[in-house]
Design a protein around this motif. Structure first.
Motif, PDB file in Angstrom:
ATOM      1  N   PHE A 175       0.824  -1.205   0.000  1.00 39.87           N
ATOM      2  CA  PHE A 175       0.000   0.000   0.000  1.00 39.87           C
ATOM      3  C   PHE A 175       0.862   1.261   0.000  1.00 39.87           C
ATOM      4  N   ASN A 309     -14.236  -3.638   8.690  1.00 40.06           N
ATOM      5  CA  ASN A 309     -13.528  -2.839   7.695  1.00 40.06           C
ATOM      6  C   ASN A 309     -12.041  -3.174   7.674  1.00 40.06           C
ATOM      7  N   GLU A 312     -11.776  -6.425   5.726  1.00 36.69           N
ATOM      8  CA  GLU A 312     -12.076  -6.335   4.298  1.00 36.69           C
ATOM      9  C   GLU A 312     -11.175  -5.362   3.556  1.00 36.69           C
ATOM     10  N   HIS A 313     -10.694  -4.322   4.241  1.00 36.48           N
ATOM     11  CA  HIS A 313      -9.892  -3.287   3.576  1.00 36.48           C
ATOM     12  C   HIS A 313      -8.655  -2.961   4.423  1.00 36.48           C
ATOM     13  N   GLU A 316      -6.727   0.513   4.378  1.00 37.87           N
ATOM     14  CA  GLU A 316      -7.393   1.794   4.599  1.00 37.87           C
ATOM     15  C   GLU A 316      -7.175   2.370   5.986  1.00 37.87           C
ATOM     16  N   GLN A 317      -6.668   1.572   6.926  1.00 36.13           N
ATOM     17  CA  GLN A 317      -6.457   2.077   8.271  1.00 36.13           C
ATOM     18  C   GLN A 317      -5.194   1.467   8.866  1.00 36.13           C
TER      19      GLN A 317
END
Length: 327
Positions: A175, A309, A312-313, A316-317
């Motif tokens: 990422f 979240n 699944e992602h 993103e955090q």
């Protein structure tokens, strides 16, 4: 006044999490009762525990990254006092309003006075991540280091490696946001393993030490760990730290041909307590920064969608902080 019951996120069985009203733990003489100020999601371990892990029997109170204030202590506890803000590695049961912790079984520390309530629970992660290098200090033959996986633990390790005196720090992560943050926290260069897995390894400086902080390998072709091993110098050291749920694949030929060594993180509690004091000092004086790792803040009651979240992602955090709504 300590109530009789409390709210807690309970893992009833693998994959089934519920917010419940449960009894406040009754402590033994060797324990302290902590009123939890803040907690945070562990991106590395919590997903595996959630899906079912041999080391954890359900039902159990979920979570292990937290900090809080001691509100009661047993007569056998000597080093800590009621009223102190503390953090610790490692005891499950943190996603609740109160937690019983056994100081003799964990590495417990007073929270540095300059840490905010939101930063304090991340100390568990900091202590955990630093175990990868507590006995792999920089020095002769150990000047360069590569870190594969720049999630929360990897980003802590970038800072710890710099504080330990590593002269050149390289990061690998899928990422871009994490790669950019690693540069801002002290990494000298970063790479996308998608390109590395394609064999474009020649331009990367060889490292004396490589640390595997990644989770499950999701790339096709040659395993990412094999590509990473190609970037470690002949005779170098690989530290295996991450918790991939699906296990870790790599070529034994590459490992053997490069005459690599492999070890795990420190698990000796006496060493963690001793080295942990150094880590606390590094956080206190700013050599290890926590605030840049915090990307989300949610109420404890809204933990489940936040956790979903993360599952699944994952890109993103970084750190998701949890607090009770009434705090």
């Amino acid at each position: 006044m300590i109530p009789n019951t409390m709210k807690a996120w309970v893992l009833n069985s693998p994959g089934v999490l519920r917010l419940k009203e449960v009894e406040v733990p009754k402590i033994r003489e060797d324990q302290v009762l902590i009123e939890i100020d803040r907690a945070c999601i562990c991106n590395g371990s919590d997903p595996g525990i959630f899906h079912g892990h041999e080391a954890y029997q359900t039902p159990l109170i979920f979570g292990h990254e937290a900090s809080g204030r001691i509100v009661k202590k047993g007569n056998q506890v000597e080093r800590f006092a009621v009223g102190q803000r503390v953090c610790w590695w490692f005891e499950a049961g943190a996603f609740a309003q109160y937690q019983a912790v056994t100081p003799g079984n964990v590495a417990m520390f007073q929270v540095p006075a300059n840490l905010t309530l939101d930063e304090a629970p991340v100390m568990e992660l900091v202590l955990a991540a630093c175990r990868a290098l507590m006995e792999v200090r920089a020095g002769k033959g150990r000047r360069t280091i590569s870190i594969c996986g720049l999630g929360p633990s990897g980003l802590v390790l970038v800072q710890y490696a710099r504080a330990l005196g590593y002269e050149h720090i390289i990061g690998w992560d899928l990422f871009e946001t994490r790669r950019n943050l690693a540069i801002s926290l002290g990494a000298d260069e970063v790479y996308d393993p998608v390109r590395m897995a394609e064999g474009r390894i020649h331009g990367i400086p060889e490292s004396d030490v490589g640390v595997l902080m990644m989770g499950d390998d999701c790339l096709p072709g040659e395993p990412t760990v094999t590509a990473f091993m190609r970037s470690i110098r002949t005779g170098g050291l690989v530290v295996s730290y991450g918790h991939p749920e699906g296990g870790c694949r790599f070529s034994p030929y590459v490992f053997q041909a490069r005459n690599l060594w492999m070890r795990g993180p420190v698990n000796d509690m006496d060493v963690i307590r001793r080295r942990g004091e150094e880590v606390i000092d590094m956080v206190t004086d700013g050599r290890i920064r926590i605030e840049p790792l915090i990307t989300h803040r949610v109420d404890f009651e809204d933990f489940l969608p936040a956790f979903e979240n993360v599952l699944e992602h994952p890109g993103e955090q970084i750190k998701v902080i949890l607090k009770w709504r009434e705090q």
